[in-house]
Scaffold this motif. Structure first.
Motif, PDB file in Angstrom:
ATOM      1  N   LEU A 117       0.809  -1.226   0.000  1.00  0.00           N
ATOM      2  CA  LEU A 117       0.000   0.000   0.000  1.00  0.00           C
ATOM      3  C   LEU A 117       0.840   1.273   0.000  1.00  0.00           C
ATOM      4  O   LEU A 117       0.310   2.364  -0.152  1.00  0.00           O
ATOM      5  N   GLY A 118       2.154   1.123   0.182  1.00  0.00           N
ATOM      6  CA  GLY A 118       3.029   2.292   0.177  1.00  0.00           C
ATOM      7  C   GLY A 118       3.273   2.855  -1.206  1.00  0.00           C
ATOM      8  O   GLY A 118       3.901   3.907  -1.350  1.00  0.00           O
ATOM      9  N   LYS A 119       2.768   2.155  -2.246  1.00  0.00           N
ATOM     10  CA  LYS A 119       2.970   2.633  -3.621  1.00  0.00           C
ATOM     11  C   LYS A 119       1.624   2.859  -4.291  1.00  0.00           C
ATOM     12  O   LYS A 119       0.615   2.286  -3.893  1.00  0.00           O
ATOM     13  N   VAL A 120       1.647   3.689  -5.323  1.00  0.00           N
ATOM     14  CA  VAL A 120       0.412   4.043  -6.023  1.00  0.00           C
ATOM     15  C   VAL A 120       0.684   4.098  -7.523  1.00  0.00           C
ATOM     16  O   VAL A 120       1.822   4.296  -7.952  1.00  0.00           O
ATOM     17  N   ILE A 121      -0.361   3.903  -8.303  1.00  0.00           N
ATOM     18  CA  ILE A 121      -0.230   3.946  -9.757  1.00  0.00           C
ATOM     19  C   ILE A 121      -0.481   5.376 -10.231  1.00  0.00           C
ATOM     20  O   ILE A 121      -1.507   5.979  -9.899  1.00  0.00           O
ATOM     21  N   ARG A 122       0.451   5.918 -10.994  1.00  0.00           N
ATOM     22  CA  ARG A 122       0.297   7.238 -11.606  1.00  0.00           C
ATOM     23  C   ARG A 122       0.198   7.070 -13.120  1.00  0.00           C
ATOM     24  O   ARG A 122       0.774   6.146 -13.693  1.00  0.00           O
ATOM     25  N   LEU A 123      -0.522   7.981 -13.756  1.00  0.00           N
ATOM     26  CA  LEU A 123      -0.642   7.957 -15.213  1.00  0.00           C
ATOM     27  C   LEU A 123       0.254   9.021 -15.828  1.00  0.00           C
ATOM     28  O   LEU A 123       0.255  10.171 -15.395  1.00  0.00           O
ATOM     29  N   THR A 124       1.036   8.623 -16.807  1.00  0.00           N
ATOM     30  CA  THR A 124       1.863   9.579 -17.543  1.00  0.00           C
ATOM     31  C   THR A 124       0.970  10.339 -18.531  1.00  0.00           C
ATOM     32  O   THR A 124      -0.170   9.924 -18.783  1.00  0.00           O
ATOM     33  N   PRO A 125       1.460  11.432 -19.123  1.00  0.00           N
ATOM     34  CA  PRO A 125       0.659  12.162 -20.122  1.00  0.00           C
ATOM     35  C   PRO A 125       0.201  11.276 -21.278  1.00  0.00           C
ATOM     36  O   PRO A 125      -0.858  11.522 -21.867  1.00  0.00           O
ATOM     37  N   SER A 126       0.953  10.215 -21.574  1.00  0.00           N
ATOM     38  CA  SER A 126       0.561   9.308 -22.663  1.00  0.00           C
ATOM     39  C   SER A 126      -0.339   8.176 -22.170  1.00  0.00           C
ATOM     40  O   SER A 126      -0.561   7.191 -22.869  1.00  0.00           O
ATOM     41  N   HIS A 127      -0.861   8.333 -20.935  1.00  0.00           N
ATOM     42  CA  HIS A 127      -1.774   7.376 -20.314  1.00  0.00           C
ATOM     43  C   HIS A 127      -1.115   6.006 -20.065  1.00  0.00           C
ATOM     44  O   HIS A 127      -1.753   4.965 -20.134  1.00  0.00           O
ATOM     45  N   ARG A 128       0.162   6.030 -19.776  1.00  0.00           N
ATOM     46  CA  ARG A 128       0.872   4.814 -19.391  1.00  0.00           C
ATOM     47  C   ARG A 128       0.936   4.756 -17.870  1.00  0.00           C
ATOM     48  O   ARG A 128       1.108   5.790 -17.202  1.00  0.00           O
ATOM     49  N   ALA A 129       0.826   3.563 -17.345  1.00  0.00           N
ATOM     50  CA  ALA A 129       0.844   3.407 -15.891  1.00  0.00           C
ATOM     51  C   ALA A 129       2.278   3.421 -15.369  1.00  0.00           C
ATOM     52  O   ALA A 129       3.168   2.805 -15.942  1.00  0.00           O
ATOM     53  N   LYS A 130       2.466   4.132 -14.262  1.00  0.00           N
ATOM     54  CA  LYS A 130       3.763   4.189 -13.612  1.00  0.00           C
ATOM     55  C   LYS A 130       3.536   4.010 -12.116  1.00  0.00           C
ATOM     56  O   LYS A 130       2.721   4.703 -11.514  1.00  0.00           O
ATOM     57  N   ILE A 131       4.255   3.060 -11.512  1.00  0.00           N
ATOM     58  CA  ILE A 131       4.071   2.783 -10.085  1.00  0.00           C
ATOM     59  C   ILE A 131       5.182   3.466  -9.308  1.00  0.00           C
ATOM     60  O   ILE A 131       6.363   3.287  -9.597  1.00  0.00           O
ATOM     61  N   GLU A 132       4.781   4.274  -8.326  1.00  0.00           N
ATOM     62  CA  GLU A 132       5.784   5.008  -7.558  1.00  0.00           C
ATOM     63  C   GLU A 132       5.381   5.091  -6.093  1.00  0.00           C
ATOM     64  O   GLU A 132       4.214   4.892  -5.728  1.00  0.00           O
ATOM     65  N   GLU A 133       6.353   5.374  -5.260  1.00  0.00           N
ATOM     66  CA  GLU A 133       6.106   5.492  -3.829  1.00  0.00           C
ATOM     67  C   GLU A 133       5.258   6.721  -3.544  1.00  0.00           C
ATOM     68  O   GLU A 133       5.448   7.774  -4.150  1.00  0.00           O
ATOM     69  N   LYS A 134       4.309   6.570  -2.622  1.00  0.00           N
ATOM     70  CA  LYS A 134       3.465   7.697  -2.254  1.00  0.00           C
ATOM     71  C   LYS A 134       4.318   8.779  -1.575  1.00  0.00           C
ATOM     72  O   LYS A 134       5.236   8.444  -0.814  1.00  0.00           O
ATOM     73  N   PRO A 135       4.043  10.051  -1.852  1.00  0.00           N
ATOM     74  CA  PRO A 135       4.854  11.132  -1.269  1.00  0.00           C
ATOM     75  C   PRO A 135       4.942  11.059   0.252  1.00  0.00           C
ATOM     76  O   PRO A 135       5.997  11.253   0.829  1.00  0.00           O
ATOM     77  N   GLU A 136       3.810  10.763   0.905  1.00  0.00           N
ATOM     78  CA  GLU A 136       3.815  10.727   2.364  1.00  0.00           C
ATOM     79  C   GLU A 136       4.664   9.580   2.899  1.00  0.00           C
ATOM     80  O   GLU A 136       5.268   9.668   3.968  1.00  0.00           O
ATOM     81  N   VAL A 137       4.711   8.486   2.125  1.00  0.00           N
ATOM     82  CA  VAL A 137       5.545   7.350   2.524  1.00  0.00           C
ATOM     83  C   VAL A 137       7.014   7.696   2.347  1.00  0.00           C
ATOM     84  O   VAL A 137       7.856   7.379   3.178  1.00  0.00           O
ATOM     85  N   ARG A 138       7.319   8.355   1.242  1.00  0.00           N
ATOM     86  CA  ARG A 138       8.702   8.752   0.972  1.00  0.00           C
ATOM     87  C   ARG A 138       9.200   9.691   2.073  1.00  0.00           C
ATOM     88  O   ARG A 138      10.316   9.559   2.568  1.00  0.00           O
ATOM     89  N   LYS A 139       8.362  10.640   2.482  1.00  0.00           N
ATOM     90  CA  LYS A 139       8.760  11.595   3.517  1.00  0.00           C
ATOM     91  C   LYS A 139       8.917  10.908   4.872  1.00  0.00           C
ATOM     92  O   LYS A 139       9.739  11.326   5.689  1.00  0.00           O
ATOM     93  N   ALA A 140       8.123   9.884   5.098  1.00  0.00           N
ATOM     94  CA  ALA A 140       8.202   9.173   6.379  1.00  0.00           C
ATOM     95  C   ALA A 140       9.329   8.159   6.399  1.00  0.00           C
ATOM     96  O   ALA A 140       9.603   7.538   7.430  1.00  0.00           O
TER      97      ALA A 140
END
Length: 976
Positions: free
Chosen positions: A356-379
């Motif tokens: 759950l510490g990661k989330v799916i983000r969409l690029t401008p070309s509507h491609r999925a990118k999985i990255e760490e949530k900002p709040e998790v990164r800060k913690a």
């Protein structure tokens, strides 16, 4: 009386010997019988059932195990579970035996084979038992056909290609049972297991480096499956936004895993998911088949997980057949290392928490990118609460609340985790309630409604407990879905295909409850007044997600609030949050001061949600006990609540890979300032699990006497009085000196490594340089020469900090505080604390210096000689004060130094000035002695100098004790 005791003791010893001797004789008889008729037993017609009945059951019975449940325990409390095996192809769906301690804790599995199987050489039996043991997170398990007995280390991930010998710890044949009897008895007899011998064997032979735990591996699988689904769904469903994409991926994955677990537990037909991989037509879709299965599950389970009426995304999805085929096939034997029939909900939760510490983000070309949530990164990451901590908190809150109550009374108890994550605390609370109810009904004999004929809680009873008692909130919608999944799986434990059919056929109801009214998504800390004054509706709420507790749980607040609040709130500096949230917290919550942390707000808010007499218990950073930002909340707790207990675990790290030390705090919503707070100090995880600790009580009111209302956890009742005495005629060090770190090198430059800045040889413009490790008490030595360009450094401190006479100190305390005097204008790194008298900074232009000069009277500092301060700071009493009242770790922070009590001198009074000057004189002597020691080359001379240094040190300590007015008894406390 003495004779009687002696005779009783001898009798006990004889009984124990007889028990062991009896076991030896019985196993000897089994060995003889097997040896005499080995030919017939090795015949393929002699099957596994006969082997178990004739040899394996008697073997373990001889070792003291209740193989036939002669004690008549309920199914949940049997010592040995005989699993019903469901053969599907080459896969066996449950281990033959599960050996357990009282309360149901598994110890090891045993897989039985017939003697015609070659246990030593054949791969399938070894892979099978390792798969069971690894999935259940057991340290070892056994394969035996009586002729052979193989013990496997189950901490190592099994692979279908492994040899039979891989991870095998010990191998015996029946011919060695008698010569190895001491080992068998000491390791596997029930008597010895209860005394800890099994644990010793496990610790000595398993858990080696390089092992892959099942929760970590399952996390890797989850991440891989999420990636596959995210890529195909984002490409094939172009209209989905990020929120709906995350929902679609999470729901699809959760549904597949739930149904797969149901298969291995025998409540769904085995390989039913696999049937979905065969669409009827060439252009058919695997997902369409899956969706039909989801609709069937909705009718069957009534779970929000399959509530397709509220789900406007799933029925429109287009998912590649290949992706679904990959995921589903990786969930089955032999590709899958997971055996879901023994994979616990707690293990799944551990994996999901990280997931759950990661989330799916969409690029401008509507491609999925999985990255760490900002709040998790800060913690700094996601940290799953270990099970033993969950169990402790649940036992001391839920356990206390339900003591001496009836099931009817317990129905009214409401338990909540306000930051539930994957649901570990709620699962722990639910399990505790299930165990309590089972024990109650078994003891009362009132079985007609609550228990099944075989002594389990009925489906209806488990559902009722879940709905009545368990509640949770999390800002992350995915987290709440996982919590629901985990709780529903826990509710399903022990169910069979027959029990489910009975529930659906005879009771005319679906299997699972819906948890929509129990588990909610929203911001636990921000209410609807967040929008106060705003005329237009903005998009902010998508991230903020304001939440009104009373509206979300009206029935709970009708009865005054929650009875129990438990959990592990997030540790996030409020400075890292958005400005609107930060402003809201400081406006709304009394406890918000300085550079505060989110867990502080969680405590204040959830005390507001707590019913009168209710209990709150969180695991939080140890820093709460002594940092200034916790001062207001600590005062609120002391004055308005009862601090029942503080468990200090700061001697070790609870969370893997997290450099944070912790306490567990237990608070009752009841004003009792005279309460005796129980303090437990636990030094290691094993000591925590084994219930080994030191403890003492302290009057809650005494905390108010400490600086900033500190929560002192060390057993210093007298120490608290001494602490107060130290401040009677003292001023904080910050009234005399500015304290700041040295320069942090290479953070604003592309140059890497301090070798770019620190040089051995002097070049014009270079500055003399030292690091903290070069500082000792009363002396230091040079590190090299610093090429110092302020613009290149992250913390380019102003030159007056360095180019002044000053006291310096290392910022890590290994043995004791180490201060030295620098009158040679050394520059230094951030591992050094610089202490410059404020009067020396009156011409400094730097903002830090100006701020200090505006807040204090600089004239005070000019009278205090650096040598006086050095003697005080290097004294035994100041070190004692730091260790017991300031230290939260090995680090010595500027704020720690600023808060040290320095005896105040009235320089207009000759007697006081004389005390000041006497310390100065002895410190001068100490500095000269240390210089001579550094120069000395002769051992005899060095020894003499060391003795003089020790003598002078004690003289300074004696003068400092006199300044503070400490008595002989108080000095004894300080010196330990």
């Amino acid at each position: 009386m003495i004779i009687c005791k002696f005779e009783a003791l001898n009798s006990l010893k004889i009984n124990l010997m007889v028990s062991k001797e009896t076991a030896y004789n019985k196993i000897s008889q089994l060995v003889t019988r097997f040896s005499e008729q080995i030919g017939s037993y090795k015949n393929t017609d002699y099957n596994e059932t006969l082997t178990r009945r004739d040899f394996i059951d008697p073997f373990f019975k001889a070792l003291g195990w209740d193989m036939d449940n002669e004690e008549g325990s309920a199914e949940a409390y049997r010592e040995v579970i005989h699993e019903d095996k469901i053969k599907v192809g080459s896969a066996t769906k449950a281990p033959d035996y599960s050996f357990r301690l009282a309360g149901g804790k598994r110890l090891f599995f045993v897989e039985a084979k017939k003697p015609s199987i070659h246990v030593k050489e054949e791969i399938p039996p070894a892979y099978q038992i390792r798969r069971y043991g690894w999935s259940a997170k057991l340290p070892i398990s056994i394969v035996t056909d009586f002729e052979e007995f193989a013990i496997y280390d189950c901490t190592k991930k099994p692979k279908v290609t492994d040899k039979a010998s891989t991870a095998r710890i010990k191998y015996l044949t029946y011919k060695e049972y008698l010569t190895e009897f001491d080992f068998l008895w000491d390791t596997f007899s029930k008597e010895r297991v209860l005394k800890g011998s099994f644990d010793k064997f496990v610790l000595s032979d398993t858990g080696k480096k390089g092992t892959a735990t099942v929760d970590k591996e399952f996390l890797e699988s989850l991440n891989q499956w999420r990636k596959l689904l995210a890529e195909t769904i984002s490409v094939n469903n172009i209209k989905l936004n990020e929120e709906k994409l995350n929902f679609a991926v999470q729901q699809t994955l959760d549904r597949i895993i739930f149904l797969r677990i149901c298969e291995d537990r025998g409540v769904e037909p085995y390989e039913k998911l696999k049937y979905c991989l065969n669409p009827p037509l060439k252009e058919g879709s695997v997902y369409k088949n899956l969706f039909i299965y989801f609709e069937e599950a909705d009718r069957k389970y009534n779970s929000g997980l399959f509530d397709l009426n509220k789900d406007d995304v799933s029925h429109k999805l287009n998912i590649d057949n290949k992706v679904l085929k990959t995921i589903i096939e990786e969930l089955y034997y032999p590709v899958s290392p997971y055996e879901f029939s023994v994979l616990s909900v707690e293990i799944l939760g551990s994996a999901y928490e990280q997931f759950l510490g990661k989330v799916i983000r969409l690029t401008p070309s509507h491609r999925a990118k999985i990255e760490e949530k900002p709040e998790v990164r800060k913690a700094g990451g996601v940290y799953y609460t270990p099970q033993y901590i969950v169990d402790y908190i649940v036992k001391n809150t839920v356990g206390k609340l339900i003591e001496s109550k009836t099931p009817k009374e317990i129905e009214k108890i409401k338990i909540v985790d306000p930051a539930c994550g994957s649901g570990s605390f709620l699962i722990g609370a639910y399990q505790y309630l299930l165990d309590w109810h089972l024990s109650y009904y078994m003891g009362k004999g009132s079985r007609e409604k609550a228990l099944t004929p075989d002594g389990r809680l009925t489906t209806a009873e488990k559902k009722k407990i879940l709905i009545n008692n368990i509640f949770g909130v999390d800002i992350d919608t995915q987290a709440t879905e996982v919590t629901k999944l985990s709780l529903l799986l826990k509710c399903m434990e022990g169910e069979t295909l027959a029990s489910i059919q009975q529930t659906m056929s005879f009771m005319q109801e679906r299997i699972l409850p819906t948890l929509e009214n129990n588990i909610k998504s929203g911001n636990s800390l921000i209410d609807m007044d967040f929008y106060e004054g705003e005329l237009e509706f903005s998009g902010t709420e998508r991230k903020i997600k304001p939440f009104n507790w009373q509206a979300a749980f009206p029935e709970v607040f009708k009865q005054g609030g929650f009875d129990c609040v438990i959990g592990n709130p997030p540790y996030v500096n409020i400075e890292n949050l958005g400005s609107k949230s930060k402003e809201y917290f400081f406006r709304k919550y009394k406890s918000c001061i300085g550079r505060t942390d989110l867990y502080i707000v969680f405590i204040e808010k959830n005390l507001q949600n707590l019913k009168k007499g209710g209990l709150l218990s969180f695991i939080i950073p140890f820093a709460f006990t002594n940092q200034k930002y916790g001062a207001v909340l600590r005062k609120i707790l002391i004055n308005d609540f009862t601090i029942n207990q503080i468990v200090d675990t700061s001697n070790y790290l609870i969370f893997e890979n997290a450099m944070v030390k912790n306490i567990i705090i237990l608070i009752k919503n009841e004003t009792n300032i005279k309460n005796e707070t129980n303090i437990k100090v636990i030094s290691s995880m094993n000591n925590f699990i084994d219930n080994k600790f030191t403890q003492h009580n302290i009057n809650q009111e005494l905390f108010l006497e400490l600086k900033d209302n500190r929560f002192e956890t060390k057993p210093y009742i007298n120490g608290l009085k001494i602490n107060n005495k130290l401040w009677v005629n003292s001023i904080p060090f910050s009234d005399i000196c500015l304290v700041a770190y040295g320069a942090r090198l290479n953070h604003k430059t592309k140059k890497i490594g301090k070798e770019n800045y620190i040089h051995e040889k002097f070049i014009k413009g270079y500055k003399p340089f030292l690091e903290g490790k070069n500082i000792n008490r009363y002396n230091f030595y040079q590190n090299g020469w610093l090429d110092y360009t302020p613009s290149e450094h992250y913390n380019s401190m102003f030159k007056e900090l360095f180019e002044n006479d000053k006291l310096i100190c290392i910022n890590v305390v290994k043995d004791r505080l180490r201060f030295a005097f620098d009158n040679e204008k050394y520059y230094n790194s951030h591992t050094v604390l610089n202490c410059v008298r404020i009067d020396k900074l009156i011409n400094a232009s730097h903002v830090s210096a100006k701020k200090i000069l505006n807040n204090v009277d600089w004239k005070i500092s000019q009278n205090y000689d650096y040598f006086y301060l050095l003697g005080i700071l290097n004294s035994f009493v100041i070190n004692w004060y730091f260790v017991n009242f300031l230290s939260e770790s090995l680090h010595f922070y500027p704020n720690d130094a600023k808060g040290l009590p320095i005896p105040k001198i009235d320089f207009t009074k000759p007697a006081e000035k004389k005390k000041h000057d006497e310390i100065v004189k002895h410190v001068e002597t100490m500095l000269e002695l240390n210089k001579e020691l550094q120069k000395s080359k002769l051992p005899a001379e060095q020894e003499q100098l060391k003795q003089r240094i020790t003598y002078t040190d004690k003289k300074i300590d004696a003068l400092v004790y006199e300044l503070y007015g400490l008595t002989e008894e108080e000095i004894k406390v300080v010196e330990g």
